[in-house]
Design an enzyme around this catalytic site. Structure first.
Site, mmCIF file in Angstrom:
data_model
loop_
_atom_site.group_PDB
_atom_site.id
_atom_site.type_symbol
_atom_site.label_atom_id
_atom_site.label_comp_id
_atom_site.label_asym_id
_atom_site.label_seq_id
_atom_site.Cartn_x
_atom_site.Cartn_y
_atom_site.Cartn_z
ATOM 1 N N TYR A 1 0.487 -19.949 31.598
ATOM 2 C CA TYR A 1 0.132 -18.536 31.428
ATOM 3 C C TYR A 1 -1.050 -18.409 30.464
ATOM 4 O O TYR A 1 -2.020 -17.698 30.742
ATOM 5 C CB TYR A 1 1.340 -17.753 30.908
ATOM 6 C CG TYR A 1 1.094 -16.269 30.801
ATOM 7 C CD1 TYR A 1 1.365 -15.422 31.872
ATOM 8 C CD2 TYR A 1 0.598 -15.701 29.632
ATOM 9 C CE1 TYR A 1 1.135 -14.052 31.786
ATOM 10 C CE2 TYR A 1 0.366 -14.342 29.538
ATOM 11 C CZ TYR A 1 0.640 -13.523 30.611
ATOM 12 O OH TYR A 1 0.398 -12.164 30.518
ATOM 13 N N HIS B 1 -4.985 -17.131 31.319
ATOM 14 C CA HIS B 1 -5.593 -16.006 30.613
ATOM 15 C C HIS B 1 -6.800 -16.439 29.781
ATOM 16 O O HIS B 1 -7.722 -15.645 29.588
ATOM 17 C CB HIS B 1 -4.549 -15.267 29.773
ATOM 18 C CG HIS B 1 -3.717 -14.345 30.604
ATOM 19 N ND1 HIS B 1 -2.689 -14.798 31.402
ATOM 20 C CD2 HIS B 1 -3.785 -13.013 30.792
ATOM 21 C CE1 HIS B 1 -2.157 -13.763 32.046
ATOM 22 N NE2 HIS B 1 -2.811 -12.672 31.693
ATOM 23 N N TYR C 1 -7.095 -5.074 24.745
ATOM 24 C CA TYR C 1 -5.901 -5.473 25.490
ATOM 25 C C TYR C 1 -5.396 -6.801 24.938
ATOM 26 O O TYR C 1 -6.120 -7.788 24.938
ATOM 27 C CB TYR C 1 -6.288 -5.595 26.953
ATOM 28 C CG TYR C 1 -5.189 -5.791 27.963
ATOM 29 C CD1 TYR C 1 -3.865 -5.950 27.612
ATOM 30 C CD2 TYR C 1 -5.499 -5.819 29.310
ATOM 31 C CE1 TYR C 1 -2.886 -6.122 28.565
ATOM 32 C CE2 TYR C 1 -4.528 -5.997 30.280
ATOM 33 C CZ TYR C 1 -3.222 -6.149 29.896
ATOM 34 O OH TYR C 1 -2.254 -6.328 30.855
ATOM 35 N N TRP D 1 -5.332 -11.391 41.426
ATOM 36 C CA TRP D 1 -4.783 -11.916 40.165
ATOM 37 C C TRP D 1 -3.255 -11.969 40.245
ATOM 38 O O TRP D 1 -2.642 -12.950 39.849
ATOM 39 C CB TRP D 1 -5.247 -11.047 39.001
ATOM 40 C CG TRP D 1 -4.743 -11.509 37.666
ATOM 41 C CD1 TRP D 1 -3.687 -11.007 36.970
ATOM 42 C CD2 TRP D 1 -5.263 -12.574 36.873
ATOM 43 N NE1 TRP D 1 -3.512 -11.684 35.794
ATOM 44 C CE2 TRP D 1 -4.472 -12.657 35.704
ATOM 45 C CE3 TRP D 1 -6.324 -13.458 37.034
ATOM 46 C CZ2 TRP D 1 -4.710 -13.596 34.716
ATOM 47 C CZ3 TRP D 1 -6.563 -14.389 36.029
ATOM 48 C CH2 TRP D 1 -5.762 -14.454 34.898
ATOM 49 N N TRP D 2 -2.653 -10.897 40.750
ATOM 50 C CA TRP D 2 -1.188 -10.883 40.879
ATOM 51 C C TRP D 2 -0.702 -12.035 41.759
ATOM 52 O O TRP D 2 0.291 -12.673 41.433
ATOM 53 C CB TRP D 2 -0.725 -9.569 41.483
ATOM 54 C CG TRP D 2 -0.846 -8.373 40.612
ATOM 55 C CD1 TRP D 2 -1.122 -8.334 39.267
ATOM 56 C CD2 TRP D 2 -0.706 -7.019 41.018
ATOM 57 N NE1 TRP D 2 -1.151 -7.042 38.821
ATOM 58 C CE2 TRP D 2 -0.900 -6.212 39.879
ATOM 59 C CE3 TRP D 2 -0.440 -6.413 42.238
ATOM 60 C CZ2 TRP D 2 -0.817 -4.828 39.922
ATOM 61 C CZ3 TRP D 2 -0.363 -5.032 42.293
ATOM 62 C CH2 TRP D 2 -0.553 -4.253 41.146
#
Length: 104
Positions: free
Chosen positions: A18, A22, A41, A76-77
């Site tokens: 993860y 990112h 963010y 992306w999902w």
């Protein structure tokens, strides 16, 4: 400017992946988020529960509700669904968080 926070769930053992994904977030995805009024963010991980806590600022005229229809977001999902809990449309399962305290 509005503050927005939500929680998501990471699958056990996927923490490093993860983070890696990112760290290499696509510039075109970042551009789409900015265009929608998302800024500052951040996502934090609670290692005890594998819960991801996200925080972002939204511009007063933010169009973030339109992001799920954007192809770059859907892409992306699809890439993230193997390491996160997802809905049938491949979006991350997420829960809104209620602000209980804020200090400037």
């Amino acid at each position: 400017m509005k503050r927005n926070a939500f929680a998501m769930r990471l699958r056990p053992g996927c923490e490093a992946e993860y983070k890696r994904r990112h760290d290499e977030i696509w510039p075109e995805l970042k551009a789409e988020l900015r265009k929608a009024g998302v800024s500052d963010y951040s996502i934090y991980l609670d290692c005890r529960t594998n819960t991801l806590f996200a925080f972002q600022y939204l511009a007063d005229d933010a169009t973030d509700s339109e992001l799920p229809q954007k192809e770059i977001v859907k892409k992306w999902w699809r890439m993230m669904k193997d390491i996160m809990d997802t809905n049938p449309d491949e979006s991350p399962v997420s829960d809104s968080l209620t602000e209980m305290f804020h200090m400037d």
